[in-house]
Structures are given as C-alpha cells and as structure tokens.
Design an enzyme around this catalytic site. Structure first.
Site, mmCIF file in Angstrom:
data_model
loop_
_atom_site.group_PDB
_atom_site.id
_atom_site.type_symbol
_atom_site.label_atom_id
_atom_site.label_comp_id
_atom_site.label_asym_id
_atom_site.label_seq_id
_atom_site.Cartn_x
_atom_site.Cartn_y
_atom_site.Cartn_z
ATOM 1 N N ASP A 1 51.246 59.494 36.546
ATOM 2 C CA ASP A 1 50.125 58.661 36.136
ATOM 3 C C ASP A 1 49.841 57.597 37.192
ATOM 4 O O ASP A 1 50.751 56.887 37.641
ATOM 5 C CB ASP A 1 50.453 57.995 34.792
ATOM 6 C CG ASP A 1 49.306 57.156 34.276
ATOM 7 O OD1 ASP A 1 48.208 57.705 34.077
ATOM 8 O OD2 ASP A 1 49.507 55.931 34.085
ATOM 9 N N GLU B 1 48.085 62.390 39.545
ATOM 10 C CA GLU B 1 46.712 62.044 39.172
ATOM 11 C C GLU B 1 46.035 61.429 40.389
ATOM 12 O O GLU B 1 46.448 60.375 40.873
ATOM 13 C CB GLU B 1 46.709 61.039 38.011
ATOM 14 C CG GLU B 1 45.304 60.576 37.649
ATOM 15 C CD GLU B 1 45.295 59.372 36.733
ATOM 16 O OE1 GLU B 1 44.191 58.987 36.290
ATOM 17 O OE2 GLU B 1 46.370 58.794 36.474
ATOM 18 N N ASP C 1 40.273 61.127 30.301
ATOM 19 C CA ASP C 1 39.689 60.019 31.060
ATOM 20 C C ASP C 1 38.239 60.265 31.465
ATOM 21 O O ASP C 1 37.690 59.490 32.260
ATOM 22 C CB ASP C 1 40.522 59.763 32.328
ATOM 23 C CG ASP C 1 41.842 59.090 32.033
ATOM 24 O OD1 ASP C 1 41.882 58.236 31.118
ATOM 25 O OD2 ASP C 1 42.840 59.396 32.708
#
Length: 438
Positions: A190, A220, A286
C-alpha cells in the site's frame, strides 16, 4: 525476468471484505458511506469461492483484514490479528485452505507506510510523550501544545511509521512471517511510493523471498512503475497507467488508436521485462467503477474488458464489475456486492467468462510478447506472440464496421470459430475479436 511464474497465468479478483458477503447471507444493502459497516466477513468470501472459480479467477487480492477501526481497515491497530468483525485466525486459515482447493491463490494488503491511531504503540506515545519507548516508531514534530506528526495524506488517524527504526521493521516483518506461515501467496504494498524509502522495500522483498521466492510482491503505483519493476523492491506493480490508457481510448474520442499505441509503447518501456508480472486493472476501491467510467454503457465496459484481457500481465477484476455494478469514487465504488442474479448484467458476465477461458486456452494471451500491428482513429490491432502461437486482438471503438488487413492467408476467430481472411477481417462497432492466424 525472475519472479513468481504463476502470476503470468493468473486472473485476479479484488474484494473489499466489508462489502462482499457474510457467512449467513448478503451484506447490508444500505448506501455506503466513509464510516458505515455493512457486515461482510471472511466466511462470506469463502461461501462464494464457487462464483470466482466459475468466473475463471485464480488469485484473490483482499484489501486489509487486520484489526482496525474503519470499514476499509487501512488504519491497522494490530498486524498480528484478524479483525474480529471479519473472523479470526482459524477462519482465515480455512479461507486460504479452501481457496487453494479451488485453485485460487490469496494475496494480502501490506499497509506498512502507516498504521492507525488506535495502534498500542501510538497510543503509548500520546500518553507519555517523549518518554514513551515507542516515540521513535513515528515521526513526531512536536508534543506541545498539541502533538504534531507525519501522516498518510494528511489523515490524522493514519500516523506514518518510521521504518528506519529496526524495532518497527521487526514488528512489521513479524506480521509477514505469521501470515505467510498460514499459506498466503503474496503481498500488495500500500502506497509504497509515499514512504520515499526504497531501502526498506528492498529489505522487505529480500525478507519475503527468503521465506518463499514464489510469493508475489506487487506495489500500488499510479505513475510510471520503473522503480517497482526491477525485482529488487517488488515483482511488479498495479498497472494504473494501463488503466488510464485503455479507458482514455474507450471514453475519450479525442484519444484514438494511434495515441493508445504510443501510450502502450511508453508503458512497456517504463516496465521493462516485468510486463508479465504486472497487475492490470480497470477499477479498484480507489476509483470509480468501470461501468460508471464508461458512461453507463455496458458495450463500452465490455470493450474495455476485452482490451484488459488482451494485455500482457495478470488482469484483475474488481468485485461486482463482472455483473455491471455502478459507482462513483469512494465511498460509492464500495457498495455492497449484488447477489440477486435478477439484477446482474449477464451479458457482461458471459463475456468475461469467455475472456478468462480464452486466456486459459491460449498461451500467447498469457505469456506472449505484445506489439501493435496497426492503429487508426477508432481501431487498434495488437499481436500477442509466443513460440507456440500468435493471437491478433482487433478492437474497433467506432460506430461503423471496419474491414482490417492484418496479414495474409487465413485465421480462426477464437470466440466464434469462424475462419477469416487476414487481408480483410470485419470488426463490428465496439467489438474486440481474437484471431489466431493459421
């Protein structure tokens, strides 16, 4: 390029656990907010592994499942415990076991840039200030008249961890050891780019690979993924750049096939040899949902899915996109999964199953190199080339049929079985065809 070989053949599915399902039935149907819980749990995921298998899914990415205070759980308070609203350690171990029995691998979210303000170490610092033994676990800038510290994206409930502190690294790596010991197959990093600390991620990669080199580490990344595709920090990255390219072509008629071809070439240069280890996606927790981004037009969403499944790398489906769920950005993209089949878009579901079957049956679509054959305003033709076969992917986003010359001789449409002449292949409006030259 080294890295876990299984990823090259994988089709991923992303689940936001609170919104997917629970063991005793569907999650609550109320509208999602930033704060409400809808009740999804690990038993609910396990109860629907059959749906994933029928869809052709071979790997599962779960957003955080460790103890936290929010529905998204990116505010970890205990890296060594499953959030009790989701289940417990035994529940999770059974989920991994059952997923593996279905041929589905499990990848967890490594939220190591920050924790939640409910973490005991952070609470100790708030209570004792500079005298706390955990004061150097975080980045405090002052304590009086009120605490000031670094956070994730300015969110005060997400204090940034000081990963240069060996105690913090040991704490995080203990979690890695525990959950990999229960049989998981990898970690999604993350916001690793926010840490500005590549040495930490190199240590992380070394630690994970020492446990098992077949574990997948994927970062990510929203911009160029160059730092995350060399193999020293991670095996590959979430390919948001590919998402932008495909959806730009699908939804913006100012951006034509020639533009898409250039974008794909640029992305390939940024990635290098890690192309087969990228995690390709069109939506996530997201972003706005695929169908919403495509203006609510199912044919455009299916067209985008065809391009996704044709690209080098492992495709990932965000839960619910396979049945035509809609939603704008957070929190709307995190609605409860719809399990009432009368509300499903069965045409999209059937198309996606067909695409995953094509990937299983044709090695060129999983492991082939890729290049552009031709491109124009509304058309792009890509070749996936492998020593065993070549597959041509012909896509026409225009409102009129196109007749394309992509070679000589004949070929076979892999979906319809129709024999076609490569010198004049008809491609209907908003159609993606897969043709294997004879």
């Amino acid at each position: 390029m080294t890295g876990p070989d299984w990823v090259r053949d994988a089709v991923f599915y992303q689940i936001f656990p609170d919104r997917f399902a629970r063991g005793d039935g569907p999650v609550d149907a109320e509208a999602p907010t930033r704060d409400n819980f809808l009740g999804g749990d690990l038993d609910g995921i396990g109860a629907h592994l059959g749906h994933l298998r029928e869809l052709g899914i071979t790997a599962l990415y779960l957003t955080p499942i460790f103890a936290a205070r929010t529905n998204h759980r990116y505010d970890t308070i205990d890296y060594l415990s499953i959030d009790p609203m989701l289940g417990d350690e035994r529940t999770f171990a059974l989920l991994v076991e059952h997923a593996h029995a279905h041929g589905i691998k499990v990848v967890l979210d490594a939220v190591f840039h920050h924790c939640g303000d409910g973490h005991p170490a952070f609470q100790d610092v708030l209570a004792h200030g500079p005298a706390s033994p955990y004061v150097n676990w975080f980045h405090f800038q002052q304590f009086e008249p009120e605490p000031v510290y670094l956070t994730c994206s300015g969110c005060q409930y997400l204090p940034k961890l000081n990963v240069t502190n060996p105690e913090v690294r040991d704490h995080l790596f203990a979690a890695v050891d525990k959950w990999t010991g229960l049989g998981i197959d990898g970690w999604r990093l993350d916001v690793p780019y926010m840490m500005d600390n590549l040495p930490f991620w190199r240590r992380f990669q070394q630690h994970v690979k020492a446990i098992d080199p077949d574990l997948y580490v994927v970062a990510e990344v929203w911009e160029a993924a160059t730092d995350w595709t060399r193999g020293d920090t991670s095996d590959g990255a979430m390919n948001y750049r590919l998402r932008d390219a495909i959806l730009g072509f699908v939804t913006d008629h100012r951006l034509g096939g020639e533009w898409l071809a250039r974008e794909l070439e640029t992305i390939s240069g940024e990635i290098g040899a890690a192309g087969g280890l990228m995690l390709n996606l069109l939506g996530s927790h997201d972003t706005e949902r695929l169908l919403t981004r495509c203006g609510g037009e199912p044919h455009a969403a299916r067209f985008a899915l065809g391009l996704l499944m044709a690209a080098q790398g492992a495709p990932m489906i965000y839960y619910g996109d396979e049945i035509g769920m809609r939603g704008f950005n957070d929190p709307d993209c995190r609605r409860a999964m719809v399990w009432d089949q009368d509300r499903w878009d069965h045409d999209t579901l059937t198309w996606l199953k067909r695409l995953t079957r094509l990937r299983r049956e044709h090695v060129a679509l999983r492991r082939g190199d890729e290049s552009t054959v031709t491109a124009s305003e509304n058309v792009i033709v890509r070749a996936r080339s492998h020593p065993e076969e070549t597959v041509l992917v012909l896509a026409n986003r225009g409102n009129a049929a196109e007749r394309l010359a992509v070679g000589t001789g004949t070929g076979r449409d892999l979906i319809t079985g129709e024999q076609v002449k490569l010198g004049a292949v008809a491609v209907h409006p908003w159609e993606v065809r897969f043709v294997r030259p004879d």
